[in-house]
Design a protein around this motif. Structure first.
Motif, PDB file in Angstrom:
ATOM      1  N   ALA A  12      39.147  43.431  24.492  1.00  0.00           N
ATOM      2  CA  ALA A  12      40.379  44.248  24.376  1.00  0.00           C
ATOM      3  C   ALA A  12      41.053  43.719  25.205  1.00  0.00           C
ATOM      4  N   ALA A  13      41.331  44.166  26.482  1.00  0.00           N
ATOM      5  CA  ALA A  13      42.156  44.678  27.726  1.00  0.00           C
ATOM      6  C   ALA A  13      42.376  42.861  28.491  1.00  0.00           C
ATOM      7  N   PRO A  14      41.123  41.844  27.955  1.00  0.00           N
ATOM      8  CA  PRO A  14      42.790  40.478  28.354  1.00  0.00           C
ATOM      9  C   PRO A  14      43.202  40.061  27.172  1.00  0.00           C
ATOM     10  N   LEU A  15      42.938  40.930  26.429  1.00  0.00           N
ATOM     11  CA  LEU A  15      44.341  40.357  24.581  1.00  0.00           C
ATOM     12  C   LEU A  15      45.557  41.414  25.036  1.00  0.00           C
ATOM     13  N   ALA A  48      47.181  44.989  42.005  1.00  0.00           N
ATOM     14  CA  ALA A  48      47.516  43.105  42.471  1.00  0.00           C
ATOM     15  C   ALA A  48      46.732  42.092  43.055  1.00  0.00           C
ATOM     16  N   VAL A  49      46.042  43.181  43.967  1.00  0.00           N
ATOM     17  CA  VAL A  49      44.878  42.303  45.237  1.00  0.00           C
ATOM     18  C   VAL A  49      43.843  41.487  44.301  1.00  0.00           C
ATOM     19  N   PRO A  50      43.469  40.188  43.757  1.00  0.00           N
ATOM     20  CA  PRO A  50      42.807  40.104  43.440  1.00  0.00           C
ATOM     21  C   PRO A  50      41.369  40.486  43.845  1.00  0.00           C
ATOM     22  N   GLU A  51      40.822  40.666  45.003  1.00  0.00           N
ATOM     23  CA  GLU A  51      39.353  41.107  45.338  1.00  0.00           C
ATOM     24  C   GLU A  51      39.512  42.873  45.541  1.00  0.00           C
ATOM     25  N   ILE A  52      40.010  43.017  45.502  1.00  0.00           N
ATOM     26  CA  ILE A  52      39.965  44.439  45.224  1.00  0.00           C
ATOM     27  C   ILE A  52      40.321  45.239  43.494  1.00  0.00           C
ATOM     28  N   ALA A  53      40.729  45.029  43.033  1.00  0.00           N
ATOM     29  CA  ALA A  53      40.613  45.165  41.269  1.00  0.00           C
ATOM     30  C   ALA A  53      39.524  45.039  41.210  1.00  0.00           C
ATOM     31  N   TRP A  54      38.793  43.851  41.432  1.00  0.00           N
ATOM     32  CA  TRP A  54      37.407  42.655  40.795  1.00  0.00           C
ATOM     33  C   TRP A  54      36.530  44.108  41.223  1.00  0.00           C
ATOM     34  N   GLY A  55      36.407  44.673  42.878  1.00  0.00           N
ATOM     35  CA  GLY A  55      35.917  45.166  43.461  1.00  0.00           C
ATOM     36  C   GLY A  55      35.945  46.022  42.487  1.00  0.00           C
ATOM     37  N   GLY A  81      40.387  49.671  34.982  1.00  0.00           N
ATOM     38  CA  GLY A  81      40.366  48.166  35.718  1.00  0.00           C
ATOM     39  C   GLY A  81      39.921  47.041  35.059  1.00  0.00           C
ATOM     40  N   ALA A  82      39.771  46.984  33.906  1.00  0.00           N
ATOM     41  CA  ALA A  82      39.430  45.822  33.332  1.00  0.00           C
ATOM     42  C   ALA A  82      40.858  45.381  32.856  1.00  0.00           C
ATOM     43  N   VAL A  83      41.823  45.738  33.038  1.00  0.00           N
ATOM     44  CA  VAL A  83      43.124  45.386  32.969  1.00  0.00           C
ATOM     45  C   VAL A  83      43.709  44.202  33.873  1.00  0.00           C
ATOM     46  N   ALA A  84      44.018  45.500  35.306  1.00  0.00           N
ATOM     47  CA  ALA A  84      43.659  45.356  36.640  1.00  0.00           C
ATOM     48  C   ALA A  84      43.234  44.195  36.989  1.00  0.00           C
ATOM     49  N   ALA A  85      42.417  43.796  36.930  1.00  0.00           N
ATOM     50  CA  ALA A  85      41.085  42.676  37.303  1.00  0.00           C
ATOM     51  C   ALA A  85      41.764  41.387  36.323  1.00  0.00           C
ATOM     52  N   TRP A  86      41.457  41.727  35.371  1.00  0.00           N
ATOM     53  CA  TRP A  86      41.865  40.918  34.047  1.00  0.00           C
ATOM     54  C   TRP A  86      43.532  39.739  34.778  1.00  0.00           C
TER      55      TRP A  86
END
Length: 273
Positions: free
Chosen positions: A104-107, A132-139, A174-179
């Motif tokens: 759902a999040a990436p869609l 918006a910073v990838p390392e922060i979002a995915w972390g 968190g998933a939406v921000a990361a994707w």
């Protein structure tokens, strides 16, 4: 509170939001009729319809379809009998989480037109800008994954509805921000950093899955009395959840990241034509 088919034996002292642990007989009738949740789904659909009306001319053809698919996936995760099954099986909870954060999040990220977000204030925008910073979002997303699969927080989510929705909200946001850093980044460099960060998340997700699979005993004591009607021991259910997380989850990560990489590589080709 959703209706559910209770166990014939003694029920656990805790009845989660999704209802008492079900048994196979009558399970398919255990839909979640929570009026608040259904209202949220309806408002989300109406809100997106307004976005389409306002930005439709600049939207790609696939974006409304991506929203519809993401909306249906979330509906299946929280309204269908799968919600009730999470009260009985840890593996069903893993499926619910994967549907939320990896489907759902990436869609929904793909469905959102650029420039459609209006921040209520500059302060809110500033506070959200680190995501918006990838390392922060995915972390941050990876931290949420680990925290909510620890026995203590997991049991708290079963016991208290507010904690449960805190779990779902933090994982989903968190998933939406990361994707977004992979599928809708602010630039090519950010996309590359997002892909690397996503790979790192897939590695520690595999570690978490391995811990669940090879743990010598059940980690989630709540499920000691809920899995038997489904032909599983609590340990086998936990191992199944780990396998789903490690195999299916990894496959989805690979698929989405390959898609994002292909889009990235096709940009110079489109610009040259």
């Amino acid at each position: 509170m959703p209706t559910a088919t209770p166990l014939a034996e003694t029920l656990p002292s805790v009845i989660p939001y999704c209802g008492a642990p079900p048994v196979p007989e009558g399970f398919w009738s255990a839909w979640n009729g929570d009026p608040v949740l259904l209202s949220v789904f309806a408002l989300a659909a109406m809100g997106y319809a307004m976005v389409v009306r306002r930005h439709g001319a600049g939207m790609a053809r696939h974006q409304p379809w991506c929203f519809a698919a993401g909306w249906l996936v979330l509906f299946a995760a929280f309204v269908s009998p799968l919600c009730n099954l999470t009260s009985a099986l840890f593996s069903a909870r893993v499926v619910q989480h994967l549907l939320t954060i990896q489907v759902a999040a990436p869609l929904l990220v793909l469905s959102w037109p650029m420039g459609a977000v209006r921040w209520p204030s500059r302060r809110v925008r500033t506070l959200a800008s680190p995501l918006a910073v990838p390392e922060i979002a995915w972390g941050l997303f990876g931290l949420f994954l680990w925290v909510w699969h620890l026995p203590g927080p997991y049991m708290a989510a079963l016991r208290f509805d507010a904690v449960l929705w805190g779990m779902h909200a933090s994982l989903f946001v968190g998933a939406v921000a990361a994707w977004r850093t992979v599928l809708a980044p602010d630039g090519p460099a950010m996309r590359g950093r997002g892909l690397l960060s996503a790979f790192g998340t897939s590695v520690h997700l595999a570690i978490l899955a391995a811990l669940l699979i090879f743990a010598p005993q059940p980690l989630f004591l709540y499920h000691l009395d809920t899995t038997a009607p489904w032909g599983l021991s609590a340990l086998a259910d936990q191992q199944l959840g780990g396998l789903i997380m490690g195999v299916v989850g990894a496959a989805v990560y690979v698929a989405i990241n390959l898609y994002a990489l292909a889009r990235w590589l096709m940009v110079p080709e489109r610009q040259s034509t």
